[in-house]
Design an enzyme around this catalytic site. Structure first.
Site, PDB file in Angstrom:
ATOM      1  N   HIS A  20      -3.490   7.047  -3.493  1.00 13.21           N
ATOM      2  CA  HIS A  20      -3.368   6.124  -2.265  1.00 13.21           C
ATOM      3  C   HIS A  20      -4.174   4.554  -2.653  1.00 13.21           C
ATOM      4  CE1 HIS A  20      -4.133   5.125   2.414  1.00 13.21           C
ATOM      5  NE2 HIS A  20      -3.627   3.963   1.856  1.00 13.21           N
TER       6      HIS A  20
ATOM      7  N   HIS B 162       3.551   7.480   7.865  1.00 12.62           N
ATOM      8  CA  HIS B 162       2.426   7.398   6.630  1.00 12.62           C
ATOM      9  C   HIS B 162       1.596   7.563   6.802  1.00 12.62           C
ATOM     10  CE1 HIS B 162      -0.430   4.787   8.462  1.00 12.62           C
ATOM     11  NE2 HIS B 162      -0.964   3.678   7.335  1.00 12.62           N
TER      12      HIS B 162
ATOM     13  N   CYS C 242       0.804  -1.068  -0.120  1.00 16.09           N
ATOM     14  CA  CYS C 242      -0.356  -0.120  -0.020  1.00 16.09           C
ATOM     15  C   CYS C 242       1.133   1.374  -0.074  1.00 16.09           C
ATOM     16  CB  CYS C 242      -0.919  -0.017   1.333  1.00 16.09           C
ATOM     17  SG  CYS C 242      -2.284   1.117   1.508  1.00 16.09           S
TER      18      CYS C 242
ATOM     19  N   PHE D   7      -7.829   6.101  -2.105  1.00 16.70           N
ATOM     20  CA  PHE D   7      -8.699   7.149  -2.317  1.00 16.70           C
ATOM     21  C   PHE D   7      -7.509   7.731  -3.623  1.00 16.70           C
ATOM     22  CE2 PHE D   7      -5.941   8.747   0.685  1.00 16.70           C
ATOM     23  CZ  PHE D   7      -4.936   9.902   0.542  1.00 16.70           C
TER      24      PHE D   7
ATOM     25  N   SER E 242      -2.736  17.329   4.229  1.00 15.92           N
ATOM     26  CA  SER E 242      -1.631  16.170   4.437  1.00 15.92           C
ATOM     27  C   SER E 242      -0.726  17.196   4.185  1.00 15.92           C
ATOM     28  CB  SER E 242      -2.133  15.463   2.588  1.00 15.92           C
ATOM     29  OG  SER E 242      -3.423  15.358   2.497  1.00 15.92           O
TER      30      SER E 242
ATOM     31  N   LYS F 179     -13.763   9.281  -2.831  1.00 15.45           N
ATOM     32  CA  LYS F 179     -13.832   7.386  -1.855  1.00 15.45           C
ATOM     33  C   LYS F 179     -13.791   6.090  -2.900  1.00 15.45           C
ATOM     34  CE  LYS F 179     -11.510   8.584   1.563  1.00 15.45           C
ATOM     35  NZ  LYS F 179     -10.879   7.771   2.445  1.00 15.45           N
TER      36      LYS F 179
HETATM   37  P1  5GP Z   1      -3.331   3.474   5.743  1.00 17.45           P
HETATM   38  O1  5GP Z   1      -2.467   3.526   4.764  1.00 17.45           O
HETATM   39  O2  5GP Z   1      -3.107   3.412   6.800  1.00 17.45           O
HETATM   40  O3  5GP Z   1      -5.020   2.918   5.439  1.00 17.45           O
HETATM   41  O4  5GP Z   1      -3.732   5.095   5.537  1.00 17.45           O
HETATM   42  C1  5GP Z   1      -3.062   6.114   5.827  1.00 17.45           C
HETATM   43  C2  5GP Z   1      -4.145   7.220   5.804  1.00 17.45           C
HETATM   44  O5  5GP Z   1      -3.935   8.059   4.943  1.00 17.45           O
HETATM   45  C3  5GP Z   1      -4.171   7.467   6.975  1.00 17.45           C
HETATM   46  O6  5GP Z   1      -3.588   6.940   8.195  1.00 17.45           O
HETATM   47  C4  5GP Z   1      -5.064   8.653   7.033  1.00 17.45           C
HETATM   48  O7  5GP Z   1      -4.125   9.999   8.023  1.00 17.45           O
HETATM   49  C5  5GP Z   1      -4.696   9.285   5.614  1.00 17.45           C
HETATM   50  N1  5GP Z   1      -6.601   9.420   4.674  1.00 17.45           N
HETATM   51  C6  5GP Z   1      -7.629   7.686   4.689  1.00 17.45           C
HETATM   52  N2  5GP Z   1      -8.350   8.704   4.443  1.00 17.45           N
HETATM   53  C7  5GP Z   1      -7.552   9.840   3.537  1.00 17.45           C
HETATM   54  C8  5GP Z   1      -8.308  10.847   2.808  1.00 17.45           C
HETATM   55  O8  5GP Z   1      -9.532  10.809   1.982  1.00 17.45           O
HETATM   56  N3  5GP Z   1      -7.635  11.915   2.033  1.00 17.45           N
HETATM   57  C9  5GP Z   1      -6.791  12.422   2.438  1.00 17.45           C
HETATM   58  N4  5GP Z   1      -6.278  12.943   2.182  1.00 17.45           N
HETATM   59  N5  5GP Z   1      -6.207  11.610   3.670  1.00 17.45           N
HETATM   60  C10 5GP Z   1      -6.532   9.857   3.876  1.00 17.45           C
HETATM   61 MN    MN Z   2      -3.966   0.311   1.670  1.00 18.10          MN
HETATM   62 MN    MN Z   3      -2.503   2.968   2.741  1.00 21.49          MN
END
Ligand code: 5GP
Ligand code: MN
Ligand code: MN
Length: 479
Positions: free
Chosen positions: A235, A402, A99, A205, A383, A478
């Site tokens: 992401h 992360h 990821c 997303f 971000s 999303k």
């Molecule tokens: P993870 O890889 O742990 O699922 O997520 C990584 C990070 O992405 C999360 O800790 C959160 O801070 C961030 N995140 C989750 N959803 C969103 C989104 O819609 N937009 C942005 N900019 N960051 C997000």
């Molecule tokens: Mn993931």
């Molecule tokens: Mn992730």
């Protein structure tokens, strides 16, 4: 408990080795007191201490300020074991192998596209398949699958779904050479047949942001980031394929682990010596899944570029890749331990590599600045882009946080949030959300996450990475 935690620095806390007699190394937490008070609430510090028992672990079991509990290992954790006989553990990498995030940079200013945000997000939603288990337009033959797992992002470029220039700007150039596609099960391959170019669900997303603030002018120049410039943040990971690889090998390790007589405090830490047959098999399969993820993010970028062109036509210009970073992966790297250079197996689970200036593998352009470190916050806040420093190698095996990190479980945030109202409210703030379901929106509300500003400030104070720019979202797709 808080009494068991010693403050080493304003930003660094330690649970000493003496805390539990099975610990091989101390456990360290990068956090402010405020964040620490939150972190104590869930099981993540228990898990952190458990990881200190991992065979061959070096220096310390560590977590970043965005830590929260995960499968066996906490998310936001870094654990390095001694090469070649130290442990490799799928739980220390996570189910979504590789990821990661990438950032595309446009030439356009927010002012210029302000009126088109809604149509842009609709176009992105149309071009990029999203949602749980959702497939895309590309269906891989058996030969294609082998090539994707072997070549990573290069495959996308070769097939006309990517830009050759991008490869230079990806961690490991989007390809791990240890990958062996034969070690990925048929079922895993089947799950991956039509998922390239798709983002999946939940936390994954694609987001349009603009640069709201610049903190380090010189590095921002190197990164080509200017105030008000529009960028695209992506992401996602290895989708069903990577999840299946993790599932397959966790099952194998739980069954076969007994051979090695490891005494582990939690079955979810299932692991094998890296050098063992099963350890090698998992590692090579993990590398293959990581290659799939890089190929996936490259193809998603191609779809985003198509949407961008459809929206802005001749004025669109190019979307250049700033960098692509993995945050669920294990890497073989050299680090200095007790003044001696050692090869270690660095597990990063919900942690980003943050190499500083003059590190190996960095593109020419970033040799002086250090690598870009991309930290998503949440869809309603902001971000960050940071750059790695040499201090990260001393303190965290070249790693950083992360994200903001989850604070509330999906279930509890769903109970608190009215998704249609949230969508409206964000729209009033100038943030358009496109999502397959309201459930997805509710689970991802900003309350679900820690305050990314606090998390990033601790990173800055600790010196493992430097703030370069802050990004503000304007459209989020999303899953
Ligand atoms: P993870 O890889 O742990 O699922 O997520 C990584 C990070 O992405 C999360 O800790 C959160 O801070 C961030 N995140 C989750 N959803 C969103 C989104 O819609 N937009 C942005 N900019 N960051 C997000
Ligand atoms: Mn993931
Ligand atoms: Mn992730």
């Amino acid at each position: 408990k808080k009494e068991d935690i010693i403050k080493l620095e304003d930003y660094l806390w330690e649970i000493p080795k003496s805390f539990r007699n099975d610990m091989l190394v101390p456990a360290r937490i990068l956090a402010s007191e405020t964040l620490l008070n939150d972190i104590i609430e869930d099981r993540s510090l228990n898990q952190l201490v458990n990881v200190a028992v991992l065979p061959g672990i070096q220096k310390a079991s560590m977590v970043m300020p965005d830590v929260h509990e995960g499968y066996g290992f906490p998310i936001g954790g870094v654990a390095a074991t001694l090469y070649p006989d130290g442990a490799i553990s799928p739980g220390g990498i996570g189910y979504d192998i590789n990821c990661g995030v990438r950032l595309l940079i446009s030439h356009l200013q927010y002012e210029t596209i302000k009126g088109n945000i809604e149509s842009l997000s609709k176009e992105m939603y149309a071009q990029i398949p999203s949602g749980m288990g959702k497939g895309g337009k590309i269906v891989l033959s058996a030969k294609d699958m082998t090539d994707v797992l072997t070549e990573g992002a290069e495959w996308a470029v070769k097939k006309g779904y990517g830009r050759k220039e991008d490869l230079e700007y990806m961690e490991s150039h989007g390809r791990l050479s240890f990958a062996d596609s034969d070690l990925v099960s048929d079922f895993a391959k089947k799950r991956g047949t039509d998922q390239l170019g798709t983002i999946g669900s939940g936390n994954h997303f694609i987001e349009v942001d603009y640069v709201e603030d610049i903190y380090d002018k010189d590095i921002a120049n190197v990164f080509n980031l200017k105030k008000d410039q529009v960028v695209i943040l992506i992401h996602t990971g290895s989708r069903g394929l990577g999840h299946q690889v993790a599932t397959d090998y966790i099952r194998i390790m739980m069954k076969e682990m007994i051979k090695y007589n490891f005494k582990l405090p939690d079955r979810e830490l299932a692991c094998m010596p890296f050098s063992s047959e099963e350890g090698q098999h998992y590692f090579k399969a993990m590398c293959a899944a990581a290659n799939y993820a890089w190929c996936n993010r490259e193809i998603i970028s191609w779809e985003a570029r198509t949407a961008w062109k459809n929206c802005f036509g001749k004025d669109a210009g190019e979307l250049k890749l700033l960098y692509d970073v993995a945050h669920n992966i294990a890497k073989i790297e050299d680090h200095i331990i007790d003044h001696v250079k050692q090869k270690v197996i660095v597990h990063r689970k919900g942690a980003t590599r943050a190499f500083g200036p003059d590190s190996e593998e960095l593109p020419e352009a970033y040799i002086k600045s250090g690598q870009p470190v991309i930290i998503p916050g949440s869809m309603g806040t902001c971000s960050y882009v940071l750059s790695g420093t040499s201090k990260s190698k001393d303190l965290t095996f070249g790693s950083c946080c992360h994200g903001a990190g989850r604070r509330l479980s999906r279930r509890s945030v769903k109970q608190q949030v009215n998704a249609p109202a949230l969508k409206e409210q964000l729209k009033e703030q100038g943030i358009y959300i496109e999502a397959g379901s309201f459930k997805g929106i509710a689970e991802e509300a900003q309350q679900a996450y820690k305050d990314v500003n606090l998390v990033v400030d601790i990173i800055q104070t600790s010196g493992i990475a430097k703030k370069v720019a802050k990004l503000r979202p304007v459209a989020v797709v999303k899953g």
